[in-house]
Write a protein that holds these residues in place. Structure first.
Motif, PDB file in Angstrom:
ATOM      1  N   ASP A   1      -1.416  13.857  -7.336  1.00  0.00           N
ATOM      2  CA  ASP A   1      -0.804  12.584  -7.694  1.00  0.00           C
ATOM      3  C   ASP A   1      -1.833  11.462  -7.763  1.00  0.00           C
ATOM      4  O   ASP A   1      -2.024  10.832  -8.800  1.00  0.00           O
ATOM      5  N   THR A   2      -2.481  11.199  -6.648  1.00  0.00           N
ATOM      6  CA  THR A   2      -3.522  10.177  -6.585  1.00  0.00           C
ATOM      7  C   THR A   2      -4.701  10.767  -5.830  1.00  0.00           C
ATOM      8  O   THR A   2      -4.730  10.719  -4.613  1.00  0.00           O
ATOM      9  N   PRO A   3      -5.651  11.378  -6.553  1.00  0.00           N
ATOM     10  CA  PRO A   3      -6.673  12.183  -5.891  1.00  0.00           C
ATOM     11  C   PRO A   3      -7.706  11.382  -5.085  1.00  0.00           C
ATOM     12  O   PRO A   3      -8.849  11.260  -5.471  1.00  0.00           O
ATOM     13  N   PHE A   4      -7.289  10.829  -3.989  1.00  0.00           N
ATOM     14  CA  PHE A   4      -8.206  10.237  -3.023  1.00  0.00           C
ATOM     15  C   PHE A   4      -7.499  10.219  -1.679  1.00  0.00           C
ATOM     16  O   PHE A   4      -6.335  10.586  -1.587  1.00  0.00           O
ATOM     17  N   TRP A   5      -8.239   9.814  -0.649  1.00  0.00           N
ATOM     18  CA  TRP A   5      -7.607   9.710   0.667  1.00  0.00           C
ATOM     19  C   TRP A   5      -7.505   8.255   1.099  1.00  0.00           C
ATOM     20  O   TRP A   5      -8.453   7.485   0.982  1.00  0.00           O
ATOM     21  N   GLY A   6      -6.339   7.874   1.560  1.00  0.00           N
ATOM     22  CA  GLY A   6      -6.149   6.568   2.168  1.00  0.00           C
ATOM     23  C   GLY A   6      -5.205   6.748   3.338  1.00  0.00           C
ATOM     24  O   GLY A   6      -4.277   7.554   3.275  1.00  0.00           O
ATOM     25  N   THR A   7      -5.438   5.991   4.404  1.00  0.00           N
ATOM     26  CA  THR A   7      -4.596   6.098   5.590  1.00  0.00           C
ATOM     27  C   THR A   7      -3.112   5.938   5.253  1.00  0.00           C
ATOM     28  O   THR A   7      -2.751   5.093   4.461  1.00  0.00           O
ATOM     29  N   GLY A   8      -2.301   6.768   5.861  1.00  0.00           N
ATOM     30  CA  GLY A   8      -0.844   6.590   5.734  1.00  0.00           C
ATOM     31  C   GLY A   8      -0.324   6.716   4.324  1.00  0.00           C
ATOM     32  O   GLY A   8       0.683   6.119   3.963  1.00  0.00           O
ATOM     33  N   MET A   9      -0.986   7.519   3.487  1.00  0.00           N
ATOM     34  CA  MET A   9      -0.582   7.502   2.087  1.00  0.00           C
ATOM     35  C   MET A   9       0.671   8.321   1.779  1.00  0.00           C
ATOM     36  O   MET A   9       1.153   8.292   0.657  1.00  0.00           O
ATOM     37  N   THR A  10       1.232   9.016   2.772  1.00  0.00           N
ATOM     38  CA  THR A  10       2.526   9.657   2.523  1.00  0.00           C
ATOM     39  C   THR A  10       3.636   8.601   2.430  1.00  0.00           C
ATOM     40  O   THR A  10       4.642   8.838   1.776  1.00  0.00           O
TER      41      THR A  10
ATOM     42  N   ILE B   1       9.256  13.941 -12.589  1.00  0.00           N
ATOM     43  CA  ILE B   1       8.976  15.293 -12.092  1.00  0.00           C
ATOM     44  C   ILE B   1       7.782  15.279 -11.143  1.00  0.00           C
ATOM     45  O   ILE B   1       7.817  15.848 -10.058  1.00  0.00           O
ATOM     46  N   ALA B   2       6.718  14.574 -11.551  1.00  0.00           N
ATOM     47  CA  ALA B   2       5.518  14.539 -10.708  1.00  0.00           C
ATOM     48  C   ALA B   2       5.821  13.917  -9.354  1.00  0.00           C
ATOM     49  O   ALA B   2       5.427  14.451  -8.318  1.00  0.00           O
ATOM     50  N   SER B   3       6.558  12.814  -9.332  1.00  0.00           N
ATOM     51  CA  SER B   3       6.748  12.162  -8.039  1.00  0.00           C
ATOM     52  C   SER B   3       7.846  12.845  -7.220  1.00  0.00           C
ATOM     53  O   SER B   3       7.974  12.585  -6.032  1.00  0.00           O
ATOM     54  N   SER B   4       8.635  13.735  -7.844  1.00  0.00           N
ATOM     55  CA  SER B   4       9.658  14.461  -7.086  1.00  0.00           C
ATOM     56  C   SER B   4       9.100  15.704  -6.412  1.00  0.00           C
ATOM     57  O   SER B   4       9.672  16.198  -5.444  1.00  0.00           O
ATOM     58  N   THR B   5       7.989  16.219  -6.952  1.00  0.00           N
ATOM     59  CA  THR B   5       7.484  17.498  -6.464  1.00  0.00           C
ATOM     60  C   THR B   5       7.190  17.508  -4.957  1.00  0.00           C
ATOM     61  O   THR B   5       7.547  18.474  -4.281  1.00  0.00           O
ATOM     62  N   PRO B   6       6.559  16.451  -4.387  1.00  0.00           N
ATOM     63  CA  PRO B   6       6.380  16.479  -2.925  1.00  0.00           C
ATOM     64  C   PRO B   6       7.714  16.549  -2.178  1.00  0.00           C
ATOM     65  O   PRO B   6       7.789  17.199  -1.125  1.00  0.00           O
ATOM     66  N   PHE B   7       8.745  15.923  -2.709  1.00  0.00           N
ATOM     67  CA  PHE B   7      10.059  15.990  -2.060  1.00  0.00           C
ATOM     68  C   PHE B   7      10.598  17.424  -2.085  1.00  0.00           C
ATOM     69  O   PHE B   7      11.160  17.900  -1.109  1.00  0.00           O
ATOM     70  N   VAL B   8      10.429  18.093  -3.242  1.00  0.00           N
ATOM     71  CA  VAL B   8      10.908  19.477  -3.363  1.00  0.00           C
ATOM     72  C   VAL B   8      10.197  20.352  -2.335  1.00  0.00           C
ATOM     73  O   VAL B   8      10.838  21.099  -1.585  1.00  0.00           O
TER      74      VAL B   8
ATOM     75  N   TYR C   1       0.827  -1.198   0.000  1.00  0.00           N
ATOM     76  CA  TYR C   1       0.000   0.000   0.000  1.00  0.00           C
ATOM     77  C   TYR C   1       0.859   1.243   0.000  1.00  0.00           C
ATOM     78  O   TYR C   1       1.447   1.605   1.003  1.00  0.00           O
ATOM     79  N   ASP C   2       1.005   1.884  -1.127  1.00  0.00           N
ATOM     80  CA  ASP C   2       1.617   3.195  -1.253  1.00  0.00           C
ATOM     81  C   ASP C   2       1.035   3.797  -2.527  1.00  0.00           C
ATOM     82  O   ASP C   2       1.566   3.611  -3.616  1.00  0.00           O
ATOM     83  N   PRO C   3      -0.088   4.499  -2.375  1.00  0.00           N
ATOM     84  CA  PRO C   3      -0.819   4.957  -3.562  1.00  0.00           C
ATOM     85  C   PRO C   3       0.059   5.690  -4.565  1.00  0.00           C
ATOM     86  O   PRO C   3      -0.048   5.454  -5.771  1.00  0.00           O
ATOM     87  N   GLY C   4       0.949   6.562  -4.069  1.00  0.00           N
ATOM     88  CA  GLY C   4       1.802   7.309  -4.984  1.00  0.00           C
ATOM     89  C   GLY C   4       2.659   6.389  -5.838  1.00  0.00           C
ATOM     90  O   GLY C   4       2.756   6.545  -7.057  1.00  0.00           O
ATOM     91  N   LYS C   5       3.248   5.397  -5.196  1.00  0.00           N
ATOM     92  CA  LYS C   5       4.132   4.476  -5.911  1.00  0.00           C
ATOM     93  C   LYS C   5       3.335   3.580  -6.855  1.00  0.00           C
ATOM     94  O   LYS C   5       3.781   3.272  -7.954  1.00  0.00           O
ATOM     95  N   GLU C   6       2.138   3.174  -6.409  1.00  0.00           N
ATOM     96  CA  GLU C   6       1.292   2.353  -7.278  1.00  0.00           C
ATOM     97  C   GLU C   6       0.906   3.136  -8.528  1.00  0.00           C
ATOM     98  O   GLU C   6       0.906   2.601  -9.641  1.00  0.00           O
ATOM     99  N   ALA C   7       0.593   4.411  -8.332  1.00  0.00           N
ATOM    100  CA  ALA C   7       0.231   5.247  -9.482  1.00  0.00           C
ATOM    101  C   ALA C   7       1.426   5.388 -10.415  1.00  0.00           C
ATOM    102  O   ALA C   7       1.281   5.315 -11.644  1.00  0.00           O
TER     103      ALA C   7
END
Lengths: 359, 311
Positions: free
Chosen positions: B209-218, B12-19, A194-200
């Motif tokens: 990135d993934t427009p929904f909410w899930g626990t612990g998704m960071t 680029i998209a997945s780096s932006t939260p890190f930036v 479970y890591d939505p960002g990585k799955e995406a």
């Protein structure tokens, strides 16, 4: 100052009374659940929680259920399980493979408590095991994918190379090959359930490399969203994910634990509970398919026929001969299909998967 | 879209939260405050952003709310470490644990809800250019904002008087105090800025990135951001490069796997190795910094030490 202390003390007293209240309701059967993840994962744990709620709905006045979430697999699990047992729970569901040994150990210490362990293989007089044949659903997905893919490439977002995941990939491929032997499958291991960002991201990587259908064994709807965004198809996992991809979802594997949980809880209430090993699939409804959508009628019919065939036993995803990746025929221990042990311990790919087996 | 474009776009998209999270933490650390609560502030931003955007149906409001949530949450940390001079490491860890739990609680009602993604800019004509088009002009607004933010922080730290004071506070809070600068106020501002950035970074996950909410998704991205600040040796532009480097490792691995059928075996490494690589790289950089003679890349001298005036 004194007044504050007094107020605080009475508040504590009140809280204690409230907390003590459930203990008085001794006539209810206490049922406990141990969850691996948070109930809000919208995946594996979420569906077990849906199952628990089904029990409450069906037997609410006879049972008193509790759950503990985010319990790591390991020594902590045994503590959590024994806490529930010490707390008066007479039936405890432990819902992840890694709880196997902790469950067996806890069961020795609490012989008058009945345990139900999901996806394990060790049993005892007071420990049952149960699991679902999710790979059956994947066989149907494979059939649909083979019909619906234009590029001939399917992307597969996979968590960890354990037998359950491998057998799912193999079953998917066998289903696909029954329709279209040249279908290619690209597998990306994300090393997480479970890591939505990585799955995406995995989904996007697969789409960029030509996949026009996505399958997944990870828990979030992220891959479905990515597919919807790019205008391709996908299969949902654990839950019906149609709202995350109204035009993308072909179908989804839906874990249905509720019926089993109700049945087993009733058995304890009736005093008929016995240690059993349950491994059910589409036939008993432990695995369900979401509606077949976004496909032409002939594909829908083929999918339905496949589902019926799997239910009746006419189709078996691992019917012999089964040829592995190296072109060798796998020993057929189950008569005309692979036996349970071979499926539950699967650590090889079937022929046609040109990915390298991860170590 | 061809393959290279797709790879660069996903990186680029997945780096932006890190930036975003990294630049905020960099400012906080430059003022001498080590806030290990990034993951907690980030996830508060993730849920607040999603919940607000869902309820109001406005992504902009979602982002604003996420920034606010990150700030409010970080002010809790500021209160403990600056107000009460509590241990920064312990307070930061507590903030992370609290954030993970609290976000789960707040998010209960939002599990499984769906929102559409924030649109990318898409400038007609420019976006259609081959290769550079989608990469330079086809991103969502937050990508440009994150780069602008890095530039602004760089300008502030090295070209403005305020930045000079902030760095002075981070190097030696006692001297800065003796010169009459309000050390705690400056640190409070830096911590708030860090919180706001972390909140925004979190909202990027749940809105872009993934427009929904899930626990612990960071999923540990806050910890990567922390490692990133060290990796960048507390310099804004290096942080930007580092973020893209970490993002490339994070995502490049997935692309390599998808290709693995057509790649030689030696190129396909276990995925676990790539997951560990950002931290490994950070350790190596740390070793290099501490063994080098040039101390310019080292941590602010007062980093992590509580300041109590007149003691």
């Amino acid at each position: 100052m004194k007044r504050t202390i007094l107020a605080a003390l009475s508040a504590i007293g009140l809280a204690a009374t409230v907390l003590a209240a459930p203990a008085l309701a001794e006539d209810k059967l206490k049922v406990g659940f141990i969850y691996l993840g948070p109930v809000g994962d919208y995946g594996w744990t979420y569906q077990h929680e849906v199952g628990r709620q089904a029990v409450v709905k069906a037997l609410g006045d006879k049972v008193d259920t509790t759950y503990v979430e985010n319990v790591p697999e390991g020594p902590d699990a045994q503590r959590a399980i024994e806490n529930l047992a010490a707390d008066g729970n007479k039936l405890i569901f432990t819902t992840s493979f890694g709880y196997m040994d902790p469950t067996i150990k806890a069961a020795k210490n609490y012989p008058d408590v009945d345990f139900e362990h999901a996806t394990g293989f060790k049993r005892a007089d007071n420990v049952s095991t149960y699991a679902a044949r999710f790979y059956e659903g994947r066989y149907i997905e494979g059939v649909i994918a083979a019909k619906m893919s234009k590029s001939g490439i399917v992307g597969y977002v996979a968590p960890f190379p354990i037998p359950e995941v491998i057998s799912g990939i193999n079953s998917f491929m066998r289903g696909a090959q029954s329709v279209r032997p040249d279908l290619k499958i690209k597998i990306v291991w994300v090393s997480t359930w479970y890591d939505p960002g990585k799955e995406a991201d995995a989904a996007k990587a697969l789409i960029a490399q030509g996949a026009d259908i996505l399958a997944q064994h990870t828990d979030s709807p992220a891959a479905m969203q990515a597919a919807a965004e790019k205008g391709i198809y996908a299969f949902g996992q654990d839950s019906d994910m149609i709202k995350f991809g109204p035009k993308a979802q072909l179908t989804a594997i839906v874990n249905n634990w509720g019926d089993y949980y109700i049945e087993r809880t009733k058995a304890v209430l009736d005093g008929t509970w016995k240690s059993t090993d349950t491994w059910q699939g589409l036939d008993k409804g432990m695995v369900k398919m979401a509606d077949f959508t976004n496909m032409p009628d002939d594909v829908k019919k083929l999918a339905q026929d496949t589902e019926d065939g799997l239910k009746s036993g006419k189709i078996n995803p691992f019917s012999c001969p089964v040829v592995n990746q190296d072109g060798q025929t796998v020993e057929c221990k189950g008569g005309d299909h692979l036996d349970a042990g071979q499926i539950l311990g699967m650590n090889w790919y079937v022929k046609g998967i040109d990915d390298k087996f991860p170590n | 879209m061809n393959f290279t474009e797709a790879v660069i776009l996903t990186i680029i998209a997945s780096s932006t939260p890190f930036v975003l999270a990294g630049i905020g933490e960099l400012v906080a650390e430059r003022s001498g405050v080590l806030n290990l609560g990034v993951e907690g502030m980030m996830i508060m931003g993730t849920i607040t952003g999603f919940a607000t955007a869902y309820v109001t149906d406005s992504a902009t409001l979602g982002f604003i709310a996420a920034i606010a949530a990150g700030m409010v949450f970080s002010s809790l940390f500021a209160f403990m470490t600056l107000g009460l001079a509590a241990n920064q490491v312990a307070s930061g860890l507590a903030l992370t644990i609290l954030g993970l739990g609290l976000s789960d609680l707040v998010g209960t009602g939002f599990v499984g809800l769906n929102r559409s993604k924030i649109p990318s800019l898409d400038i007609p004509g420019l976006t259609d250019l081959p290769m550079v088009g989608p990469i330079l002009f086809g991103q969502d607004a937050l990508v440009y904002l994150s780069i602008a933010l890095v530039a602004a922080v760089w300008w502030f730290l090295y070209r403005s008087r305020g930045g000079l004071i902030l760095r002075a506070v981070g190097e030696s809070h006692v001297s800065a105090h003796a010169l009459g600068y309000p050390v705690r106020l400056i640190r409070f501002g830096a911590v708030l800025f860090g919180g706001g950035c972390a909140g925004l970074a979190g909202a990027y996950l749940s809105l872009a990135d993934t427009p929904f909410w899930g626990t612990g998704m960071t999923a540990g991205r806050g910890w990567i951001a922390l490692a990133l600040v060290v990796f960048a040796s507390w310099r804004p532009w290096r942080l930007l490069l580092g973020a893209y480097f970490f993002g490339a490792i994070w995502i490049g691995n997935l692309h390599i796997q998808a290709l693995s059928g057509s790649l030689p075996r030696w190129l396909v490494w276990p995925p676990q190795f790539w997951t560990a690589l950002p931290y490994l790289a950070t350790v190596i950089v740390l070793v290099m910094i501490s063994s080098g003679k040039d101390r310019s890349g080292a941590a602010p001298a007062s980093l992590g030490t509580p300041f109590v005036p007149d003691r």
